[in-house]
Write a protein that holds these residues in place. Structure first.
Motif, PDB file in Angstrom:
ATOM      1  N   ARG A   6      -5.236 -16.328  12.878  1.00  0.00           N
ATOM      2  CA  ARG A   6      -3.864 -16.418  12.344  1.00  0.00           C
ATOM      3  C   ARG A   6      -2.967 -15.395  13.019  1.00  0.00           C
ATOM      4  NH1 ARG A   6      -3.789 -11.231  11.025  1.00  0.00           N
ATOM      5  NH2 ARG A   6      -5.102 -10.552   9.328  1.00  0.00           N
ATOM      6  N   ALA A   8       0.363 -13.241  11.933  1.00  0.00           N
ATOM      7  CA  ALA A   8       0.919 -12.903  10.612  1.00  0.00           C
ATOM      8  C   ALA A   8       2.125 -11.978  10.720  1.00  0.00           C
ATOM      9  CB  ALA A   8      -0.187 -12.265   9.763  1.00  0.00           C
ATOM     10  N   GLU A  43       4.195 -12.805   6.373  1.00  0.00           N
ATOM     11  CA  GLU A  43       3.850 -11.725   5.449  1.00  0.00           C
ATOM     12  C   GLU A  43       5.155 -11.224   4.828  1.00  0.00           C
ATOM     13  OE1 GLU A  43       0.654  -9.194   6.949  1.00  0.00           O
ATOM     14  OE2 GLU A  43      -0.547 -10.962   6.541  1.00  0.00           O
ATOM     15  N   TYR A 194       0.202  -4.672   1.106  1.00  0.00           N
ATOM     16  CA  TYR A 194      -0.240  -5.243   2.390  1.00  0.00           C
ATOM     17  C   TYR A 194      -1.765  -5.437   2.406  1.00  0.00           C
ATOM     18  CZ  TYR A 194      -2.232  -4.837   7.021  1.00  0.00           C
ATOM     19  OH  TYR A 194      -3.039  -5.023   8.114  1.00  0.00           O
ATOM     20  N   VAL A 198      -3.447  -9.216   2.584  1.00  0.00           N
ATOM     21  CA  VAL A 198      -4.098  -9.622   3.841  1.00  0.00           C
ATOM     22  C   VAL A 198      -5.537 -10.082   3.585  1.00  0.00           C
ATOM     23  CG1 VAL A 198      -5.142  -8.622   5.930  1.00  0.00           C
ATOM     24  CG2 VAL A 198      -2.742  -8.285   5.469  1.00  0.00           C
ATOM     25  N   ARG A 212      -5.327  -8.659  15.851  1.00  0.00           N
ATOM     26  CA  ARG A 212      -4.086  -7.903  15.605  1.00  0.00           C
ATOM     27  C   ARG A 212      -4.091  -6.664  16.489  1.00  0.00           C
ATOM     28  NH1 ARG A 212      -5.857  -6.388   9.427  1.00  0.00           N
ATOM     29  NH2 ARG A 212      -7.587  -5.027   9.960  1.00  0.00           N
ATOM     30  N   LEU A 216      -3.712  -1.261  13.873  1.00  0.00           N
ATOM     31  CA  LEU A 216      -4.260  -1.588  12.543  1.00  0.00           C
ATOM     32  C   LEU A 216      -5.778  -1.428  12.467  1.00  0.00           C
ATOM     33  CD1 LEU A 216      -1.948  -4.589  11.617  1.00  0.00           C
ATOM     34  CD2 LEU A 216      -2.097  -2.394  10.447  1.00  0.00           C
TER      35      LEU A 216
END
Ligand code: GLU
Length: 282
Positions: A6, A8, A43, A194, A198, A212, A216
């Motif tokens: 995905r 996001a 998001e 968050y 997630v 990502r 992160l």
């Protein structure tokens, strides 16, 4: 295995080259498996920062760049009940506690413990509300005092035992509960966070590979804890390099000059923009 990935973004501004790299990494990984699925998830839990026109602008940019997604885009703002249920599950296990601290109080307490101002790096929550008296806590909640819900990461670690996560570029890492500490699971203002959203949605959307930016990577430690506590499957991770400007600074939403919209307007083709995104990674 059928790969599901995905992209996001938060619809709080226009997409820039950093987002495009993230979308392309997710898309390419999904397309590397015969029936792979590439999803789009907005998001948008932070309603105060969301700009209505951004949903459309993000989708338009992705389509123009040839980064079309499969199925309907998911909006996190439509999933608040699911996040509430997950929070309840964690509370039922007594792995979350209410926190009444303000930002200022957390800062003062952290400086007191460390004996000095801590600079820019976000410090771990100092645990002020972790062991409050249960009756007092209930009374404060009943009186309507604003509170968030925090994850009791050390208690959770006793519950789930040792955990690891595996990343296609970084290999296997052991989960470090001190990487994030007692994060907020439900903010005072929006009732979720968050990290919680997630984790709940990656499971709901059956994401097999979480791709990502490597900014992160640290968040993965607490997200693996939450997955374990909630009984979710463990995804594989791929944290990729970040797109930086000539000075080596990571692109942010304020870099309007590098938005896809402005690059398109200055005559760049979709192929050129995808190439620029890949070439500016470090
Ligand atoms: N929304 C996050 C971002 O903009 C990505 C979500 C995630 O992969 O955790 O970087």
């Amino acid at each position: 295995m059928n790969i599901i990935t995905r992209f996001a973004p938060s619809p709080t501004g226009d997409l820039h080259l950093g987002h495009i790299l993230a979308a392309k990494v997710a898309r390419d990984l999904a397309r590397s498996s015969p029936d792979g699925i590439f999803l789009l998830r907005h998001e948008d839990i932070d309603g105060g920062r969301v700009k209505e026109e951004c949903y459309h602008r993000i989708e338009k940019d992705l389509v123009w760049l040839g980064l079309g997604w499969d199925g309907n885009a998911l909006r996190q703002s439509s999933r608040l009940d699911a996040y509430g249920e997950a929070l309840q599950q964690i509370r039922d296990l007594e792995l979350a506690y209410p926190c009444f601290c303000t930002r200022k109080e957390i800062q003062t307490e952290t400086e007191r413990i460390l004996g000095a101002p801590h600079g820019d790096a976000a410090p771990l929550y100092p645990g002020t509300c972790r062991n409050l008296d249960k009756l007092e806590t209930a009374a404060r909640i009943a009186a309507g005092e604003p509170h968030s819900w925090r994850f009791d990461s050390a208690k959770a670690a006793n519950f789930h035992g040792e955990l690891t996560f595996s990343d296609l570029s970084f290999g296997t890492s052991r989960v470090d509960i001190l990487a994030n500490g007692d994060v907020v699971l439900a903010r005072k203002d929006i009732g979720t966070s968050y990290h919680l959203a997630v984790v709940v949605d990656d499971d709901f959307q059956q994401v097999t590979h979480v791709t990502r930016g490597e900014d992160l990577l640290g968040a993965t430690h607490v997200q693996r804890q939450l997955q374990a506590i909630l009984g979710y499957r463990e995804p594989t991770y791929l944290h990729h390099g970040l797109v930086r400007d000539e000075k080596g600074i990571r692109l942010a939403k304020r870099d309007a000059a590098r938005s896809i919209e402005s690059l398109r307007e200055s005559g760049h083709s979709a192929a050129e923009i995808l190439e620029m995104a890949e070439e500016s990674v470090s």
